[in-house]
Design a protein around this motif. Structure first.
Motif, short mmCIF file in Angstrom:
data_model
loop_
_atom_site.label_atom_id
_atom_site.label_comp_id
_atom_site.label_asym_id
_atom_site.label_seq_id
_atom_site.Cartn_x
_atom_site.Cartn_y
_atom_site.Cartn_z
N HIS A 11 -4.71 -2.37 12.41
CA HIS A 11 -4.09 -2.82 11.16
C HIS A 11 -2.60 -2.48 11.25
N VAL A 12 -1.74 -3.32 10.70
CA VAL A 12 -0.31 -3.05 10.69
C VAL A 12 0.25 -3.15 9.28
N GLY A 13 1.34 -2.43 9.06
CA GLY A 13 2.05 -2.47 7.80
C GLY A 13 3.52 -2.21 8.06
N VAL A 14 4.34 -2.31 7.01
CA VAL A 14 5.78 -2.09 7.12
C VAL A 14 6.13 -0.78 6.44
N TRP A 15 6.79 0.11 7.18
CA TRP A 15 7.23 1.42 6.68
C TRP A 15 8.28 1.20 5.60
N LEU A 16 8.08 1.82 4.44
CA LEU A 16 9.06 1.75 3.37
C LEU A 16 9.77 3.08 3.15
N THR A 17 8.98 4.14 3.05
CA THR A 17 9.50 5.51 2.87
C THR A 17 8.56 6.44 3.63
N PRO A 18 8.87 7.73 3.72
CA PRO A 18 7.95 8.63 4.42
C PRO A 18 6.54 8.68 3.81
N ARG A 19 6.38 8.18 2.61
CA ARG A 19 5.06 8.19 1.98
C ARG A 19 4.48 6.81 1.70
N ARG A 20 5.30 5.76 1.77
CA ARG A 20 4.85 4.43 1.33
C ARG A 20 5.00 3.38 2.42
N MET A 21 4.08 2.40 2.37
CA MET A 21 4.12 1.26 3.29
C MET A 21 3.76 0.00 2.52
N LEU A 22 4.18 -1.13 3.05
CA LEU A 22 3.79 -2.44 2.54
C LEU A 22 2.75 -2.98 3.51
N HIS A 23 1.61 -3.39 2.98
CA HIS A 23 0.55 -3.96 3.83
C HIS A 23 -0.33 -4.85 2.98
N THR A 24 -1.28 -5.50 3.63
CA THR A 24 -2.21 -6.35 2.89
C THR A 24 -3.62 -6.07 3.37
N ARG A 25 -4.55 -6.22 2.48
CA ARG A 25 -5.96 -5.97 2.79
C ARG A 25 -6.82 -7.06 2.19
N GLU A 26 -7.94 -7.27 2.85
CA GLU A 26 -8.94 -8.21 2.35
C GLU A 26 -9.36 -7.80 0.95
N ARG A 27 -9.50 -8.77 0.06
CA ARG A 27 -9.91 -8.59 -1.34
C ARG A 27 -8.89 -7.85 -2.20
N VAL A 28 -7.75 -7.47 -1.63
CA VAL A 28 -6.74 -6.75 -2.40
C VAL A 28 -5.41 -7.51 -2.39
N GLY A 29 -5.02 -8.04 -1.24
CA GLY A 29 -3.74 -8.72 -1.10
C GLY A 29 -2.63 -7.75 -0.76
N ALA A 30 -1.41 -8.27 -0.72
CA ALA A 30 -0.25 -7.46 -0.34
C ALA A 30 0.05 -6.45 -1.43
N ARG A 31 0.33 -5.23 -0.98
CA ARG A 31 0.58 -4.14 -1.93
C ARG A 31 1.35 -3.02 -1.26
N VAL A 32 1.87 -2.14 -2.05
CA VAL A 32 2.49 -0.92 -1.55
C VAL A 32 1.43 0.16 -1.62
N GLY A 33 1.19 0.82 -0.49
CA GLY A 33 0.18 1.87 -0.44
C GLY A 33 0.75 3.13 0.19
N PHE A 34 -0.05 4.16 0.19
CA PHE A 34 0.36 5.42 0.79
C PHE A 34 0.10 5.42 2.29
N ILE A 35 1.07 5.91 3.05
CA ILE A 35 0.89 6.05 4.49
C ILE A 35 -0.14 7.14 4.74
N GLY A 36 -1.12 6.81 5.57
CA GLY A 36 -2.18 7.77 5.87
C GLY A 36 -3.24 7.83 4.79
N GLY A 37 -3.07 7.05 3.73
CA GLY A 37 -4.04 7.03 2.66
C GLY A 37 -5.12 6.02 2.95
N GLU A 38 -5.89 5.73 1.95
CA GLU A 38 -6.99 4.79 2.04
C GLU A 38 -7.90 5.20 3.18
N PHE A 39 -8.16 4.33 4.12
CA PHE A 39 -9.07 4.69 5.21
C PHE A 39 -8.42 4.43 6.56
N PHE A 40 -7.09 4.48 6.62
CA PHE A 40 -6.38 4.18 7.85
C PHE A 40 -5.93 5.45 8.56
#
Length: 139
Positions: free
Chosen positions: A99-128
């Motif tokens: 999976h890939v995403g775009v680094w925004l800050t030391p804690r945040r990334m921009l990425h997209t997921r199935e059933r969710v769409g593009a969003r800002v999430g936490f780096i190292g969060g969720e299940f990645f």
């Protein structure tokens, strides 16, 4: 998503991509994007870098071999970002699926997921699990 003083906890430009629907092989703001399609869109819009589509390189999200080949091939134009910065690409894994995403800050990334769409999430969060952060040689 505002912090004290009304500041976003991530660069304002990222809001432009939030809400784009998730579509396997998607490469279009209206129809939707997958994780590589989102990275590709950000790089074209923000940095004027035309990344390859790879939409025909894998069948679907379960085509782990095809996705792995794309990730491996793309590493030839990316270097490890020893000090990650805004716009770098994060390579992650969800189980054995890249999976890939775009680094925004030391804690945040921009990425997209199935059933969710593009969003800002936490780096190292969720299940990645983060495997590395990379900078395109053209930046």
């Amino acid at each position: 998503m505002a912090e004290k003083g009304g500041n976003l906890p991530f660069p304002e430009w990222a809001s432009f991509y939030v809400g784009i629907p998730f579509v396997v092989h998607g490469r279009d703001r209206v129809q939707g994007v997958d994780c590589w399609g989102l990275v590709r869109m950000v790089y074209a819009d923000r940095y004027g870098i035309d990344l390859p589509s790879w939409a025909d390189a894998y069948d679907d999200l379960d085509d782990r071999r095809g996705i792995a080949a794309v990730v491996t091939d793309e590493r030839r134009v990316w270097r490890v970002a020893d000090r990650p910065a805004e716009g770098d690409v994060i390579l992650m894994r969800a189980g054995d699926l890249p999976h890939v995403g775009v680094w925004l800050t030391p804690r945040r990334m921009l990425h997209t997921r199935e059933r969710v769409g593009a969003r800002v999430g936490f780096i190292g969060g969720e299940f990645f699990a983060v495997e590395g952060v990379f900078r395109h040689v053209g930046r």
